[in-house]
Design an enzyme around this catalytic site. Structure first.
Site, PDB file in Angstrom:
ATOM      1  N   HIS A 113       0.862  -1.182   0.000  1.00 21.45           N
ATOM      2  CA  HIS A 113       0.000   0.000   0.000  1.00 21.45           C
ATOM      3  C   HIS A 113       0.900   1.234   0.000  1.00 21.45           C
ATOM      4  O   HIS A 113       1.523   1.533   1.010  1.00 21.45           O
ATOM      5  CB  HIS A 113      -0.921  -0.012   1.223  1.00 21.45           C
ATOM      6  CG  HIS A 113      -1.827  -1.194   1.251  1.00 21.45           C
ATOM      7  ND1 HIS A 113      -3.053  -1.211   0.630  1.00 21.45           N
ATOM      8  CD2 HIS A 113      -1.673  -2.428   1.777  1.00 21.45           C
ATOM      9  CE1 HIS A 113      -3.627  -2.396   0.788  1.00 21.45           C
ATOM     10  NE2 HIS A 113      -2.803  -3.160   1.479  1.00 21.45           N
ATOM     11  N   ARG A 162      -0.268   4.225  -0.581  1.00 22.01           N
ATOM     12  CA  ARG A 162      -1.116   5.269   0.023  1.00 22.01           C
ATOM     13  C   ARG A 162      -1.307   6.526  -0.821  1.00 22.01           C
ATOM     14  O   ARG A 162      -2.159   7.346  -0.485  1.00 22.01           O
ATOM     15  CB  ARG A 162      -0.588   5.687   1.402  1.00 22.01           C
ATOM     16  CG  ARG A 162      -0.467   4.563   2.420  1.00 22.01           C
ATOM     17  CD  ARG A 162      -1.820   3.934   2.728  1.00 22.01           C
ATOM     18  NE  ARG A 162      -1.730   3.045   3.873  1.00 22.01           N
ATOM     19  CZ  ARG A 162      -2.550   2.012   4.048  1.00 22.01           C
ATOM     20  NH1 ARG A 162      -3.506   1.758   3.175  1.00 22.01           N
ATOM     21  NH2 ARG A 162      -2.436   1.239   5.100  1.00 22.01           N
ATOM     22  N   ASP A 168      -8.766  -4.810  -2.858  1.00 17.29           N
ATOM     23  CA  ASP A 168      -8.060  -5.081  -1.611  1.00 17.29           C
ATOM     24  C   ASP A 168      -8.447  -4.176  -0.453  1.00 17.29           C
ATOM     25  O   ASP A 168      -8.643  -2.984  -0.617  1.00 17.29           O
ATOM     26  CB  ASP A 168      -6.555  -4.992  -1.791  1.00 17.29           C
ATOM     27  CG  ASP A 168      -5.875  -5.526  -0.545  1.00 17.29           C
ATOM     28  OD1 ASP A 168      -6.056  -6.707  -0.261  1.00 17.29           O
ATOM     29  OD2 ASP A 168      -5.226  -4.747   0.164  1.00 17.29           O
ATOM     30  N   HIS A 212      -9.169 -10.250  -1.350  1.00 16.96           N
ATOM     31  CA  HIS A 212      -8.970 -10.120   0.096  1.00 16.96           C
ATOM     32  C   HIS A 212     -10.034 -11.044   0.697  1.00 16.96           C
ATOM     33  O   HIS A 212     -11.203 -10.678   0.779  1.00 16.96           O
ATOM     34  CB  HIS A 212      -9.196  -8.652   0.484  1.00 16.96           C
ATOM     35  CG  HIS A 212      -9.334  -8.393   1.948  1.00 16.96           C
ATOM     36  ND1 HIS A 212      -8.381  -7.729   2.673  1.00 16.96           N
ATOM     37  CD2 HIS A 212     -10.304  -8.708   2.838  1.00 16.96           C
ATOM     38  CE1 HIS A 212      -8.764  -7.640   3.946  1.00 16.96           C
ATOM     39  NE2 HIS A 212      -9.938  -8.216   4.067  1.00 16.96           N
ATOM     40  N   ASP A 229       2.156  -7.100   2.511  1.00 15.56           N
ATOM     41  CA  ASP A 229       0.954  -6.338   2.877  1.00 15.56           C
ATOM     42  C   ASP A 229       1.353  -5.071   3.631  1.00 15.56           C
ATOM     43  O   ASP A 229       0.737  -4.724   4.643  1.00 15.56           O
ATOM     44  CB  ASP A 229      -0.041  -7.190   3.678  1.00 15.56           C
ATOM     45  CG  ASP A 229      -1.416  -6.520   3.802  1.00 15.56           C
ATOM     46  OD1 ASP A 229      -1.640  -5.487   3.133  1.00 15.56           O
ATOM     47  OD2 ASP A 229      -2.255  -7.027   4.566  1.00 15.56           O
ATOM     48  N   HIS A 265       0.522   3.293   8.575  1.00 16.79           N
ATOM     49  CA  HIS A 265      -0.405   4.208   9.257  1.00 16.79           C
ATOM     50  C   HIS A 265       0.438   5.129  10.124  1.00 16.79           C
ATOM     51  O   HIS A 265       1.443   4.698  10.687  1.00 16.79           O
ATOM     52  CB  HIS A 265      -1.387   3.438  10.147  1.00 16.79           C
ATOM     53  CG  HIS A 265      -2.333   2.571   9.375  1.00 16.79           C
ATOM     54  ND1 HIS A 265      -3.306   3.085   8.542  1.00 16.79           N
ATOM     55  CD2 HIS A 265      -2.447   1.233   9.301  1.00 16.79           C
ATOM     56  CE1 HIS A 265      -3.987   2.091   7.992  1.00 16.79           C
ATOM     57  NE2 HIS A 265      -3.478   0.947   8.425  1.00 16.79           N
ATOM     58  N   PHE A 270      -6.317  -1.249  10.980  1.00 17.81           N
ATOM     59  CA  PHE A 270      -5.636  -2.527  10.796  1.00 17.81           C
ATOM     60  C   PHE A 270      -4.371  -2.327   9.964  1.00 17.81           C
ATOM     61  O   PHE A 270      -4.370  -1.535   9.029  1.00 17.81           O
ATOM     62  CB  PHE A 270      -6.547  -3.501  10.037  1.00 17.81           C
ATOM     63  CG  PHE A 270      -7.756  -3.960  10.809  1.00 17.81           C
ATOM     64  CD1 PHE A 270      -7.670  -5.040  11.683  1.00 17.81           C
ATOM     65  CD2 PHE A 270      -8.983  -3.333  10.657  1.00 17.81           C
ATOM     66  CE1 PHE A 270      -8.785  -5.478  12.374  1.00 17.81           C
ATOM     67  CE2 PHE A 270     -10.105  -3.764  11.358  1.00 17.81           C
ATOM     68  CZ  PHE A 270     -10.009  -4.851  12.225  1.00 17.81           C
ATOM     69  N   GLY A 271      -3.336  -3.085  10.264  1.00 19.35           N
ATOM     70  CA  GLY A 271      -2.194  -3.139   9.354  1.00 19.35           C
ATOM     71  C   GLY A 271      -0.882  -2.670   9.934  1.00 19.35           C
ATOM     72  O   GLY A 271      -0.847  -1.867  10.877  1.00 19.35           O
TER      73      GLY A 271
END
Lengths: 427, 306
Positions: free
Chosen positions: A63, A65, A155, A182, A308, A312, A326-327
């Site tokens: 990701h 972003r 995803d 996903h 993955d 954040h 999450f993540g």
């Protein structure tokens, strides 16, 4: 420009090569591979002392972003992190804002990434399978492929409606592209925060049952089989998922899957700290699941290791557990964790590791293959598999530091990458 | 002798000695509550903030009374009208309150781990007044106090927690605390309201209320949360009452009297019939009274410790 790489342990699983040699690169093309090559003229020389030169690694689940969430990561910081982590290529996921459901967004990402680090890291956008990633109407897939999308996924959100999944598989298959799901049945997982079991019961955290993942994979395989299209399950996490995919592969169904380093390293016991960096989706599972994943990696059921990478910001994670997103980030720890947890304990050979980080994902995505062979374009990941190092999140190139592995000692690290005529060192 | 921790975040991992100390200290404060003037100067000059991010009547009043009877300065903060409604984070709220020089925080929050989170971002002593479906340690302490008051001990007693175990913060604190004190803890409820793997906590599981009653010395009856019905945990509260409700008729089958507890608020004639709730084996109002003494003990031990 000439580059001479000396004393490299070249491992090229697809050609069955494992030898120590020198490599001469001229203008980004492999000119010569031989036991001893003498430097002549204006040449940059790197002595590797037996470090491994492998075909360049790709992280097929990242990701970045951007656009939309630049406070978490930008294309620039994300690719810097990818390069540091040993990846010469990444696939970026479409849950941006706006999502990658329009050719203009694909173009934006490609143009921006080509300017980053002089195009050191190849970026392959995964476009949304449905408009706005809402699971209702197909995205304009032909247009997206023409712009450069390499696969389709919603995803972060599963494609829930089985009819939409059927159409997405059919349509993308026509274009020679896969659907990356996903896998999560949202009605079973609703409100869940961690794996359902003793730990969720002990902590009073709302549970996500393993069947939420398994049911979706099971269903999707039926659809993929029916329409004869290729299906890839993202970040599988349970023993049941491994077994379902193992059986599907035995029947030669067009099914592939990936696993993240955290799902073969940590269990739900880690959540007992209430550390929001142990909160991810799918959640950390049990020891039995971790063991099954390792076996699935060993026996080839699991094709790919992908991080993955989900950045954040500090503030977003510095909240109560229910509120935290999450993540976790993964680009800069994936290779180290894989070597530490899989290669050192002899679950995977180096060759298998290279297959899962380089060869298999490219094959699954029908990307041009990368080979260490005279006449081929240079695309290397250079590994120091003996190096012991300590994860220091503050030193991450990634804009975000949300990792549960801060302070952990790992063995094995990327030393450098060479791609598109550029040499980039990790430290 | 002070407590081992400067916070009370839960009863998991709290030692027998510490639980004993709270219960013994509460005995002294229980006596204070019988005096004509129910106030002692113990926490004079200390400022305590009651941070309630979820609605609560009895727990908040119980804490506030306990605080005032220890002569602490008390500030109440509840979600309505606070900055939380404007999008402020829990951490910012906590640190802003702390900047005003407060000593202790009593927190009720919907997220499991919220009290632990505050203990990491604040210097004040933190007391968990319920964190989501995780723990509610002072409730379990007052339950244990009430049992000890009646039976003189906890060891060897059979305590069955009846009802919605999955969504209860009382159940986990009861299990952790009472097991530490040597009681045999079981749970009883329909399968949909019993969380997975709870047996691994050393808890016996019943799905038949008559079996549970047969084996129990004490029933701790939990509220059936009507607001959760959208997720199909139960066909209806009527069916629940008919098959799991604690009624006089069911209790009469037992050879020995069974003590009835309930953390409140009660749904009369859902999980418990009115005559049982008000009956002579019910210690529900003693629980409420003891709650003030137990909370005084916790506040005193933390507020005067290190």
């Amino acid at each position: 420009m000439k580059i001479l790489v000396k004393n490299a342990r070249i491992i090229e699983p697809s050609e069955n090569i494992d030898q120590v040699a020198d490599i001469l690169i001229v203008d980004g093309i492999i000119e010569k591979i031989a036991p001893k090559i003498a430097a002549s003229g204006n040449v940059q020389e790197y002595v590797l002392d037996g470090k491994i030169v492998a075909p360049g690694f790709i992280d097929m689940h990242v990701h970045l972003r951007e656009p939309g969430y630049e406070h978490k990561e930008t294309i620039e910081t994300g690719l810097d992190a990818a390069a540091a982590g040993g990846f010469t290529a990444v696939c970026c996921m479409p849950n941006t804002n706006p999502p990658i459901d329009d050719a203009s967004v694909v173009k934006f990402i490609r143009e921006k990434s080509e300017k980053t680090l002089n195009g050191l890291v190849d970026v392959y956008p995964v476009a949304a399978a449905t408009k706005h990633r809402e699971g209702k109407e197909l995205s304009p897939m032909i247009e997206l492929v023409e712009a450069g999308a390499v696969a389709f996924s919603d995803d972060g959100s599963p494609i829930e409606n089985p009819e939409i999944m059927r159409r997405a598989l059919e349509y993308s298959n026509m274009l020679g592209k896969i659907i990356i799901q996903h896998p999560e049945d949202r009605s079973l997982a609703r409100g869940g925060m961690m794996n359902e079991g003793l730990v969720s019961t002990s902590l009073g955290l709302p549970p996500i049952p393993s069947i939420a993942e398994e049911i979706m994979i099971d269903r999707d395989i039926q659809i993929a089989k029916y329409v004869g299209a290729s299906y890839h399950a993202a970040h599988i996490s349970t023993a049941g998922s491994v077994e379902i995919i193992r059986q599907a592969k035995k029947k030669n169904l067009p099914v592939t899957c990936e696993v993240t380093p955290h799902h073969f390293t940590l269990t739900d016991e880690a959540v007992r700290t209430f550390d929001t960096n142990t909160k991810m989706n799918p959640p950390l599972r049990t020891k039995a699941d971790v063991d099954a994943i390792k076996e699935g990696l060993r026996d080839g059921t699991i094709d790919v290791i992908a991080s993955d990478h989900a950045p954040h910001s500090f503030d977003e994670k510095e909240v109560e557990f229910l509120e935290a997103p999450f993540g976790i980030v993964g680009l800069e720890t994936a290779v180290g964790l894989a070597i530490t947890e899989l290669v050192i304990p002899k679950i995977l050979s180096i060759n298998q590791l290279i297959e899962k980080f380089s060869i298999n994902p490219r094959k699954i995505l029908s990307l041009p293959s990368v080979k260490i062979k005279v006449g081929e374009k240079t695309n290397f990941t250079i590994l120091d598999i003996q190096k012991q190092w300590k994860v220091d999140a503050q030193k991450f190139k990634s804009k975000s530091k949300n990792t549960p592995f801060d302070g952990r000692t790992l063995i094995g690290k990327c030393f450098a990458i060479i791609n598109n005529g550029r040499v980039h060192f990790s430290d | 002798m002070p407590l081992q921790s400067r916070h009370l975040l839960g009863l998991e991992g709290v030692s027998r000695d510490d639980i004993q100390l709270v219960l013994d200290t509460a005995t002294n404060f229980r006596e204070v509550l019988e005096r004509p003037i129910k106030k002692v100067p113990t926490l004079q000059g200390k400022t305590i903030v009651n941070l309630f991010f979820e609605s609560s009547t009895r727990t908040r009043i119980s804490f506030e009374l306990a605080e005032r009877r220890l002569s602490a300065d008390v500030v109440n903060f509840s979600v309505a009208g606070s900055s939380v409604a404007k999008g402020e984070t829990l951490k910012d709220t906590a640190r802003n309150i702390e900047a005003m020089k407060i000593d202790m925080v009593v927190v009720r929050h919907s997220s499991p781990g919220a009290a632990l989170f505050l203990s990491r971002v604040m210097n004040a002593n933190i007391i968990n007044a319920g964190d989501g479906t995780h723990e509610h340690p002072t409730q379990a302490l007052l339950d244990m106090y009430t049992i000890r008051e009646k039976f003189g001990k906890l060891e060897g007693l059979n305590v069955c927690i009846v009802g919605d175990i999955s969504h209860s913060r009382v159940a986990l604190s009861n299990i952790y605390g009472m097991q530490t004190m040597g009681a045999n803890v079981s749970v009883c409820g329909p399968t949909t309201l019993i969380p997975k793997d709870i047996k691994k906590l050393g808890v016996k599981v019943y799905h038949n209320i008559d079996d549970a009653i047969r084996d129990a010395d004490i029933l701790n009856v939990l509220r059936i949360q009507l607001e959760r019905q959208d997720r199909s945990f139960l066909p209806s509260t009527r069916e629940y009452h008919n098959y799991f409700g604690i009624t006089k008729e069911r209790l009469s089958k037992s050879k020995k009297p069974i003590t009835i507890m309930h953390p409140g608020p009660i749904n009369r004639d859902v999980e418990i019939s009115a005559d049982v709730a008000d009956g002579e084996q019910s210690v529900i109002l003693q629980q409420v009274l003891n709650g003030v003494a137990v909370r005084m003990a916790v506040l005193y031990l933390l507020g005067t410790g290190n």
